[in-house]
Design a protein around this motif. Structure first.
Motif, PDB file in Angstrom:
ATOM      1  N   UNK A 220       0.827  -1.214   0.000  1.00 49.97           N
ATOM      2  CA  UNK A 220       0.000   0.000   0.000  1.00 49.97           C
ATOM      3  C   UNK A 220       0.854   1.254   0.000  1.00 49.97           C
ATOM      4  N   UNK A 221       1.896   1.263   0.829  1.00 51.16           N
ATOM      5  CA  UNK A 221       2.785   2.429   0.856  1.00 51.16           C
ATOM      6  C   UNK A 221       3.496   2.601  -0.480  1.00 51.16           C
ATOM      7  N   UNK A 222       3.911   1.482  -1.075  1.00 55.52           N
ATOM      8  CA  UNK A 222       4.585   1.556  -2.370  1.00 55.52           C
ATOM      9  C   UNK A 222       3.635   2.078  -3.439  1.00 55.52           C
ATOM     10  N   UNK A 223       2.387   1.612  -3.399  1.00 55.49           N
ATOM     11  CA  UNK A 223       1.408   2.087  -4.383  1.00 55.49           C
ATOM     12  C   UNK A 223       1.200   3.598  -4.260  1.00 55.49           C
ATOM     13  N   UNK A 256      -1.367   0.326 -12.804  1.00 52.23           N
ATOM     14  CA  UNK A 256      -2.705  -0.016 -13.301  1.00 52.23           C
ATOM     15  C   UNK A 256      -3.707   1.095 -12.991  1.00 52.23           C
ATOM     16  N   UNK A 257      -3.634   1.660 -11.782  1.00 49.70           N
ATOM     17  CA  UNK A 257      -4.571   2.721 -11.396  1.00 49.70           C
ATOM     18  C   UNK A 257      -4.391   3.972 -12.259  1.00 49.70           C
ATOM     19  N   UNK A 258      -3.184   4.165 -12.765  1.00 50.14           N
ATOM     20  CA  UNK A 258      -2.902   5.332 -13.611  1.00 50.14           C
ATOM     21  C   UNK A 258      -3.097   5.023 -15.096  1.00 50.14           C
ATOM     22  N   UNK A 259      -3.548   3.807 -15.400  1.00 48.35           N
ATOM     23  CA  UNK A 259      -3.781   3.427 -16.784  1.00 48.35           C
ATOM     24  C   UNK A 259      -2.528   3.069 -17.550  1.00 48.35           C
ATOM     25  N   UNK A 260      -1.447   2.761 -16.827  1.00 46.22           N
ATOM     26  CA  UNK A 260      -0.191   2.378 -17.481  1.00 46.22           C
ATOM     27  C   UNK A 260      -0.098   0.857 -17.555  1.00 46.22           C
ATOM     28  N   UNK A 261       0.405   0.366 -18.670  1.00 43.19           N
ATOM     29  CA  UNK A 261       0.538  -1.075 -18.852  1.00 43.19           C
ATOM     30  C   UNK A 261       1.952  -1.527 -18.476  1.00 43.19           C
ATOM     31  N   UNK A 262       1.989  -2.665 -17.768  1.00 50.11           N
ATOM     32  CA  UNK A 262       3.270  -3.304 -17.423  1.00 50.11           C
ATOM     33  C   UNK A 262       3.362  -4.590 -18.234  1.00 50.11           C
ATOM     34  N   UNK A 263       4.384  -4.742 -19.105  1.00 54.98           N
ATOM     35  CA  UNK A 263       5.592  -3.914 -19.232  1.00 54.98           C
ATOM     36  C   UNK A 263       5.573  -2.945 -20.421  1.00 54.98           C
ATOM     37  N   UNK A 264       4.442  -2.845 -21.153  1.00 49.88           N
ATOM     38  CA  UNK A 264       4.463  -2.055 -22.382  1.00 49.88           C
ATOM     39  C   UNK A 264       4.830  -0.592 -22.135  1.00 49.88           C
ATOM     40  N   UNK A 265       4.260   0.002 -21.077  1.00 45.07           N
ATOM     41  CA  UNK A 265       4.547   1.402 -20.772  1.00 45.07           C
ATOM     42  C   UNK A 265       5.601   1.557 -19.683  1.00 45.07           C
ATOM     43  N   UNK A 266       5.718   0.536 -18.848  1.00 48.90           N
ATOM     44  CA  UNK A 266       6.560   0.656 -17.665  1.00 48.90           C
ATOM     45  C   UNK A 266       7.052  -0.728 -17.251  1.00 48.90           C
ATOM     46  N   UNK A 267       8.358  -0.901 -17.187  1.00 46.18           N
ATOM     47  CA  UNK A 267       8.928  -2.159 -16.694  1.00 46.18           C
ATOM     48  C   UNK A 267       9.153  -2.048 -15.191  1.00 46.18           C
ATOM     49  N   UNK A 268       8.919  -3.166 -14.485  1.00 45.49           N
ATOM     50  CA  UNK A 268       9.065  -3.188 -13.023  1.00 45.49           C
ATOM     51  C   UNK A 268       9.885  -4.409 -12.628  1.00 45.49           C
TER      52      UNK A 268
END
Length: 332
Positions: A220-223, A256-268
């Motif tokens: 939760x803190x990380x999110x 996901x909450x910001x509408x970003x796709x993992x990994x297409x928009x953002x790698x984690x």
């Protein structure tokens, strides 16, 4: 029925009590023949003989008990460390007491009236040696796991190749074309997280950007931290390097909450390779830390120290496990 004694074993085997003591104490090589040693062991088994550990410990001034201190029980890593330590301990007739320090990585309180009287040694994971002063002081041997090898106060160290793990993460992401990085760093003040941060900073050279955001070790803190960091599209990172799989799970939720796709928009990427790494979607690219092996080596080191044998070993290798949370950097 009365409990069989070593004298009963000696009488039945036709040997002296001293011989029984040597054999069952595993001190017979070079002093008792293999044939006699086998006879004593077989006789003890047949009679159902078990040593009186309380009397033995009183006589030897030893409890054959080690304390494993960890900063928390909420992280699966420490459970695995305990499993490895307990396995080696059992093979040598030792027990391991698991103690989650009430103050995390801060100074640990003595869990007993006197740890010096109740223990033979202390193993501590992911803490600082000075934090164990109240437990063992200078009288109990201390083995440090995943801690600063330059720090004084311990008899032995067991470390993972944390910097190399971060090297593997960085090279993987650079090869995928990433140049804008965000380090989601643990807010816990400890050597292991400092090492990861230093390695990442060193490995990212000219032509790359690095921003650091700190978070408590909860999803939760990380999110929450990542939602704030990723809210502005301008200068948004394409790769988030997390100190822990739990932080990585929170980062994926924020994306996901910001509408970003993992990994297409953002790698984690994560660190630890907990069960969580394959429970989330997409599954996490993370650094596998062989925690059970850390526990095994920690107990092995303590046994060596108790026997008066110097103990050193190279850092335990770690391995990057590539899964679906990383991909090519998005095109501008």
């Amino acid at each position: 029925m009365t409990r069989p004694t070593s004298r009963d074993v000696a009488t039945a085997a036709g040997v002296s009590q001293a011989t029984v003591s040597l054999v069952l104490g595993d001190k017979w090589p070079g002093r008792v023949s293999e044939r006699t040693a086998a006879l004593v062991r077989e006789t003890a088994t047949r009679l159902g003989y078990r040593p009186n550990l309380a009397a033995r410990n009183l006589r030897l001034g030893s409890t054959r008990t080690a304390l494993l201190v960890v900063p928390a029980l909420t992280n699966e890593f420490f459970a695995r460390v305990y499993t490895g330590a307990a396995r080696v301990a059992a093979e040598h007739g030792f027990g391991v007491v698991l103690y989650p320090s009430p103050d995390g990585t801060g100074p640990a309180r003595d869990p007993f009236a006197s740890a010096r009287a109740a223990l033979d040694g202390v193993i501590a994971s992911s803490m600082a040696a000075h934090a164990l002063q109240a437990i063992g002081g200078d009288t109990l041997p201390l083995v440090m796991l995943d801690s600063d090898p330059r720090a004084a106060g311990s008899a032995a160290h067991v470390n993972l190749a944390m910097a190399d793990g971060m090297r593997q993460v960085t090279e993987h992401l650079l090869a995928l074309g990433h140049r804008r990085f965000l380090h989601l760093a643990s807010a816990v003040d400890s050597w292991t997280f400092d090492t990861r941060a230093e390695a990442l900073t060193t490995l990212l050279g000219p032509g790359t950007e690095l921003r650091t955001v700190r978070s408590a070790l909860t999803a939760d803190n990380a999110r929450t931290a990542m939602e704030a960091a990723l809210a502005a599209p301008r200068g948004r990172p394409t790769a988030i390097v997390c100190d822990d799989d739990i932080l990585a799970a929170g980062a994926c939720k924020a994306a996901r909450r910001l509408g970003l796709r993992v990994p297409e928009d953002l790698s984690v990427t994560g660190f630890d390779d907990l069960a969580l790494a394959t429970a989330v979607e997409p599954e996490l690219t993370t650094v596998h830390l062989p925690a059970e092996r850390v526990g095994e080596q920690g107990m092995t080191a303590l046994l060596a120290v108790l026997e008066g044998t110097p103990w050193t070993a190279p850092d335990i290798p770690v391995t990057l496990v590539v899964r679906d949370s990383t991909g090519p950097a998005p095109t501008p």
